[in-house]
Structures are given as structure tokens and as C-alpha cells.
Enzyme design. Structure first.
Site, PDB file in Angstrom:
ATOM      1  N   TYR A 147      16.795   5.215  12.185  1.00  0.00           N
ATOM      2  CA  TYR A 147      16.506   4.094  11.412  1.00  0.00           C
ATOM      3  C   TYR A 147      17.334   3.218   9.454  1.00  0.00           C
ATOM      4  O   TYR A 147      17.271   2.494   9.181  1.00  0.00           O
ATOM      5  CB  TYR A 147      15.429   5.391  10.165  1.00  0.00           C
ATOM      6  N   TRP A 175      11.565  23.960   5.185  1.00  0.00           N
ATOM      7  CA  TRP A 175      12.386  23.693   5.907  1.00  0.00           C
ATOM      8  C   TRP A 175      14.141  24.165   5.505  1.00  0.00           C
ATOM      9  O   TRP A 175      14.275  23.609   5.262  1.00  0.00           O
ATOM     10  CB  TRP A 175      12.313  22.418   6.975  1.00  0.00           C
ATOM     11  N   SER A 224      18.292   2.258   2.016  1.00  0.00           N
ATOM     12  CA  SER A 224      17.863   3.112   1.842  1.00  0.00           C
ATOM     13  C   SER A 224      19.299   4.281   1.711  1.00  0.00           C
ATOM     14  O   SER A 224      19.937   3.794   1.977  1.00  0.00           O
ATOM     15  CB  SER A 224      16.788   3.978   2.747  1.00  0.00           C
ATOM     16  N   SER A 225      19.266   5.646   0.526  1.00  0.00           N
ATOM     17  CA  SER A 225      20.788   5.954   0.941  1.00  0.00           C
ATOM     18  C   SER A 225      21.210   6.165   2.027  1.00  0.00           C
ATOM     19  O   SER A 225      22.267   6.280   2.087  1.00  0.00           O
ATOM     20  CB  SER A 225      20.582   6.595   0.038  1.00  0.00           C
ATOM     21  N   CYS A 226      19.928   6.911   3.543  1.00  0.00           N
ATOM     22  CA  CYS A 226      20.442   6.940   4.360  1.00  0.00           C
ATOM     23  C   CYS A 226      21.772   6.044   5.618  1.00  0.00           C
ATOM     24  O   CYS A 226      21.781   5.975   6.054  1.00  0.00           O
ATOM     25  CB  CYS A 226      19.551   7.361   5.383  1.00  0.00           C
ATOM     26  N   ARG A 235      20.172  17.021  -2.153  1.00  0.00           N
ATOM     27  CA  ARG A 235      19.148  15.728  -2.477  1.00  0.00           C
ATOM     28  C   ARG A 235      19.072  15.314  -4.045  1.00  0.00           C
ATOM     29  O   ARG A 235      19.049  16.323  -4.948  1.00  0.00           O
ATOM     30  CB  ARG A 235      17.782  16.228  -1.292  1.00  0.00           C
ATOM     31  N   THR A 281      17.188   5.829  -3.886  1.00  0.00           N
ATOM     32  CA  THR A 281      17.265   7.314  -3.423  1.00  0.00           C
ATOM     33  C   THR A 281      15.820   7.963  -2.903  1.00  0.00           C
ATOM     34  O   THR A 281      15.295   7.508  -2.943  1.00  0.00           O
ATOM     35  CB  THR A 281      18.126   8.331  -4.660  1.00  0.00           C
ATOM     36  N   ASN A 282      16.199   9.299  -2.473  1.00  0.00           N
ATOM     37  CA  ASN A 282      15.335   9.362  -2.402  1.00  0.00           C
ATOM     38  C   ASN A 282      13.943   8.982  -3.297  1.00  0.00           C
ATOM     39  O   ASN A 282      13.626   9.735  -4.388  1.00  0.00           O
ATOM     40  CB  ASN A 282      15.284  11.429  -1.733  1.00  0.00           C
ATOM     41  N   LEU A 320       3.920   3.907  -1.011  1.00  0.00           N
ATOM     42  CA  LEU A 320       4.813   4.555  -2.415  1.00  0.00           C
ATOM     43  C   LEU A 320       5.441   3.811  -3.208  1.00  0.00           C
ATOM     44  O   LEU A 320       4.493   2.799  -4.205  1.00  0.00           O
ATOM     45  CB  LEU A 320       5.615   5.781  -1.942  1.00  0.00           C
ATOM     46  N   ARG A 371       0.622  -1.239  -0.160  1.00  0.00           N
ATOM     47  CA  ARG A 371      -0.015   0.084  -0.151  1.00  0.00           C
ATOM     48  C   ARG A 371       0.994   1.346  -0.044  1.00  0.00           C
ATOM     49  O   ARG A 371       0.608   2.002  -0.106  1.00  0.00           O
ATOM     50  CB  ARG A 371      -1.116  -0.099   1.667  1.00  0.00           C
ATOM     51  N   LYS A 375      18.164  -0.793   8.859  1.00  0.00           N
ATOM     52  CA  LYS A 375      18.003  -0.630   7.048  1.00  0.00           C
ATOM     53  C   LYS A 375      19.596  -1.310   7.125  1.00  0.00           C
ATOM     54  O   LYS A 375      19.852  -1.806   5.749  1.00  0.00           O
ATOM     55  CB  LYS A 375      18.488   1.083   6.547  1.00  0.00           C
ATOM     56  N   HIS A 386       8.497  13.550   3.470  1.00  0.00           N
ATOM     57  CA  HIS A 386      10.022  13.868   2.760  1.00  0.00           C
ATOM     58  C   HIS A 386       9.738  15.167   2.229  1.00  0.00           C
ATOM     59  O   HIS A 386       8.238  15.573   2.347  1.00  0.00           O
ATOM     60  CB  HIS A 386       9.738  13.084   1.539  1.00  0.00           C
TER      61      HIS A 386
HETATM   62  P1  GDP Z   1      16.177  13.511   4.456  1.00  0.00           P
HETATM   63  O1  GDP Z   1      16.566  12.914   3.008  1.00  0.00           O
HETATM   64  O2  GDP Z   1      16.028  12.087   5.535  1.00  0.00           O
HETATM   65  O3  GDP Z   1      16.914  14.589   5.695  1.00  0.00           O
HETATM   66  O4  GDP Z   1      14.657  13.585   5.047  1.00  0.00           O
HETATM   67  P2  GDP Z   1      13.641  15.083   4.755  1.00  0.00           P
HETATM   68  O5  GDP Z   1      13.389  14.571   2.682  1.00  0.00           O
HETATM   69  O6  GDP Z   1      12.077  14.670   5.091  1.00  0.00           O
HETATM   70  O7  GDP Z   1      14.078  16.289   3.806  1.00  0.00           O
HETATM   71  C1  GDP Z   1      15.580  16.989   3.303  1.00  0.00           C
HETATM   72  C2  GDP Z   1      15.607  17.718   3.644  1.00  0.00           C
HETATM   73  O8  GDP Z   1      14.519  19.240   2.957  1.00  0.00           O
HETATM   74  C3  GDP Z   1      15.947  18.526   4.491  1.00  0.00           C
HETATM   75  O9  GDP Z   1      17.298  19.556   4.406  1.00  0.00           O
HETATM   76  C4  GDP Z   1      14.340  19.297   5.444  1.00  0.00           C
HETATM   77  O10 GDP Z   1      14.897  19.830   6.227  1.00  0.00           O
HETATM   78  C5  GDP Z   1      14.240  19.690   3.373  1.00  0.00           C
HETATM   79  N1  GDP Z   1      13.385  19.986   3.782  1.00  0.00           N
HETATM   80  C6  GDP Z   1      12.757  21.290   3.677  1.00  0.00           C
HETATM   81  N2  GDP Z   1      11.380  21.998   4.254  1.00  0.00           N
HETATM   82  C7  GDP Z   1      10.913  20.783   3.832  1.00  0.00           C
HETATM   83  C8  GDP Z   1       9.075  19.638   4.839  1.00  0.00           C
HETATM   84  O11 GDP Z   1       8.599  20.778   4.598  1.00  0.00           O
HETATM   85  N3  GDP Z   1       9.188  18.622   4.885  1.00  0.00           N
HETATM   86  C9  GDP Z   1      10.088  17.944   4.829  1.00  0.00           C
HETATM   87  N4  GDP Z   1      10.058  16.850   4.955  1.00  0.00           N
HETATM   88  N5  GDP Z   1      11.699  18.554   4.158  1.00  0.00           N
HETATM   89  C10 GDP Z   1      11.896  19.611   4.021  1.00  0.00           C
END
Ligand code: GDP
Length: 326
Positions: A129, A195, A100-102, A202, A157-158, A7, A5, A133, A172
């Protein structure tokens, strides 16, 4: 199929159906708790899958990862362990596990190759996490070494695409930004909050490319190493926010919220191994964001109601929902 179910799982199901597979075995979390070995064994005994896509897990963006480390490490460790053990015990022909790439160290040289695994300390915001992984990769490798199981691992990757989690706290970055710009447009608001500092970079891959890659690896790869799955290209958070703005709400303005964490400064995968194996991604970022935005508009009612947005485990079998072994 563990995790149909989510993504990734929903995209793999669509891809398998496109390829003509008609006997998929799926299970929803209400029928099977993948953290429970006895329940997973029972399910494997009853259903006898031949090929397993282990794509279930407790997942989420930077905030839930840093605030709920116990859930992220426990759920994922258990899900990987039960499914891998059952796959061995019940003679599964092949299993593909997705990490995951993390998993790579915070200070890993960029782009990160498969051999960078365990070469240094992890990024603290997703350490729990990542440890789970990494354990998943080592589980598959150990069962391969000790028992000769045909278990392989891919490290995507993401990812983004249809059926993503669009919850603004737990998602994300890409789904969050698409939703934020869409809602700012609907509400006639001027600015959208991004944020962090906007400077982390990324790499993003559309989930349909990932699904295609999963089938490719299931058919063509039997090596010992895990395989990085990415595009080989990255972009700063500020740039990706600008791209989303241009596609969704060109009048919107970005406001950076530096009280939120940046996470890893950069997380770009070296995809040489995957390219050598003969697979490359097809969907460009602009095109992928545009089609994901179309999906969001079509499903906005459900997204608003929070139908997606769960970060709980996304497990396996629905009784009577037998679509075919995969
Ligand atoms: P990460 O790849 O594990 O760090 O996970 P995320 O996809 O949640 O975040 C990636 C980057 O995007 C980080 O630097 C966050 O601070 C930034 N970011 C900017 N705006 C947002 C938002 O609205 N949501 C999330 N999740 N991340 C954000």
C-alpha cells in the site's frame, strides 16, 4: 470527487455542501472502474471536472494490508495513475491527492517530517500500500514538473469518523475497538480483545478535520512538497483502547492478543508545515470518539449487516448524479 462513498470522500462531500458547492461530480464504483484508463478518460471527457479530490482507493487495516498486498498495490497504483493522467489530459485546474502516513520508513525519526520520504525501508505489514501511495505522490510531482499541472498531495494520519469501515477483520483500530466494546456491552460480555501488545503508538484525526483541511489545501497550497496532515499528538493502542472503553463500556476489560501484528512501532507526523500554512485540527480525540460512537449506535443495523466494511476500490461517477464540479 473520486471516492465519495468512503470515510474521507463522504466527509469532503459534506464539507463542500456546507460551503455551498452545489455541482459536485460523483461516481460510484458500479458506474466507473477507476483502474480502467479508457473508462476514466471517457468520464473526464463527458464531465469535465475543474477541481479533483483524489481520495479513492483500496484501503484497510493491518490484516487486509498484510494478507492482500497484490490488491492493495495494483488497485491503488492504477487508480492514482488513471485519474492523474486524465486530470492532466482534460485540463483540470487543480487536483488534491491524498496519501497516508504509512509512506514513511519504519525506522523514521519521530515525528516524521515530509523530508523523511524514501529515507529507509518501509514497514512490511503495509509495504505494498505504501509503495502505491508513494507512487501517487511522485506522479503528482512529475506531472507538476513536466507539464506544470497544479497537482498537490496531502498525507493524512490515521483517520476515523462517520461512514468508517467497522468490519472487525478489515477495519482500522479505532472503529474496530468502538464496535467491539459496543458489542461486548450489548452481549453482556466481560472482556474485549485488543490486537498486538498495545504498545505501538498512533496519531488519530477525525475525518471532519481532514475534510476541512482538504478544502484549505485546495484553496491555499500550491507548493511542491506533499503536506503532512495530522494532529501532532499520539497515544498508545492500550491507552486508546482504555479511552474507548471509558466512553462505551466502562465495565469492560482489555485482553491483549499478541498473536496479531503490531505494525509500525510509532507513526507520528510532524505537522509544522501545515501549521505554518495556517491550519490546525479542532476535534479532540475524546470528543471525536464519542461522536463516532453516537454515529455507530444510529447506524448499527447497517454496520451489523456489513453495509460498510468494503475494502474494494471506491470510485467516481454515478450517471445522472451530478451535484457540481469540485
Ligand atoms: P496501522 O496503523 O496501519 O498499523 O493499522 P491499524 O489501525 O489496523 O492498526 C493499528 C494498531 O492497532 C496495530 O498495532 C494493531 O495491532 C492494533 N489493534 C488493536 N486492536 C485492533 C483491532 O481490533 N483492529 C485493528 N485493525 N487493529 C488493532
Amino acid at each position: 470527487m473520486a471516492g465519495h462513498r468512503g470515510l474521507v470522500g463522504s466527509a469532503v462531500v459534506r464539507r463542500l455542501e456546507e460551503e455551498g458547492f452545489t455541482d459536485l461530480l460523483l461516481a460510484g464504483r458500479e458506474q466507473l472502474d477507476l483502474r480502467d484508463q479508457a473508462a476514466v478518460d471517457y468520464w473526464f471527457r463527458a464531465n469535465r471536472p475543474e477541481y479533483v479530490y483524489l481520495v479513492a482507493g483500496t484501503v484497510g487495516g493491518i490484516l487486509p494490508n498484510s494478507r492482500r498486498p497484490a490488491d492493495f498495490i495494483y488497485d491503488n497504483l492504477m487508480i492514482h495513475a488513471t485519474v492523474v493522467q486524465a486530470a492532466h489530459h482534460f485540463g483540470v485546474k487543480k487536483l488534491l491527492y491524498l496519501g497516508s502516513s504509512c509512506i514513511y520508513p519504519r525506522e523514521a525519526p519521530q515525528p516524521m517530517t515530509e523530508s523523511n520520504l524514501l529515507a529507509g525501508p518501509l514497514e512490511p505489514t503495509n509495504e505494498a500500500y505504501a509503495i502505491a501511495k508513494i507512487a501517487g505522490i511522485k506522479l503528482c510531482a512529475a506531472y507538476k514538473k513536466q507539464y506544470g499541472c497544479n497537482f498537490i498531495s496531502g498525507m493524512p494520519t490515521n483517520l476515523y469518523g462517520p461512514n468508517d469501515n467497522f468490519d472487525l477483520e478489515t477495519s482500522h483500530v479505532l472503529p474496530a475497538l468502538i464496535r467491539k466494546f459496543h458489542e461486548a456491552k450489548l452481549r453482556g460480555e466481560k472482556s474485549v480483545t485488543v490486537w498486538g501488545t498495545g504498545s505501538p503508538k498512533r496519531e488519530f484525526m477525525h475525518v471532519e478535520d481532514l475534510a476541512d483541511c482538504c478544502l484549505f489545501l485546495m484553496r491555499n497550497y500550491e507548493g511542491d512538497s506533499h503536506v503532512n496532515i495530522g494532529t501532532g499528538e499520539d497515544i498508545s493502542i492500550r491507552e486508546v483502547a482504555e479511552l474507548v472503553r471509558d466512553l462505551v463500556y466502562p465495565e469492560g476489560e482489555l485482553v491483549l492478543d499478541s498473536t496479531k501484528p503490531d505494525g509500525m512501532p510509532r507513526k507520528l507526523l510532524d505537522v509544522s508545515l501545515l501549521h505554518e500554512l495556517g491550519w490546525q485540527h479542532r476535534i479532540g480525540l475524546r470528543e471525536g470518539i464519542a461522536s463516532t460512537y453516537e454515529w455507530l449506535q444510529e447506524h448499527y443495523g447497517a454496520v451489523e449487516d456489513g453495509c460498510r466494511g468494503s475494502v474494494a476500490p471506491t470510485p467516481l461517477r454515478r450517471a445522472g448524479d451530478r451535484r457540481r464540479s469540485v
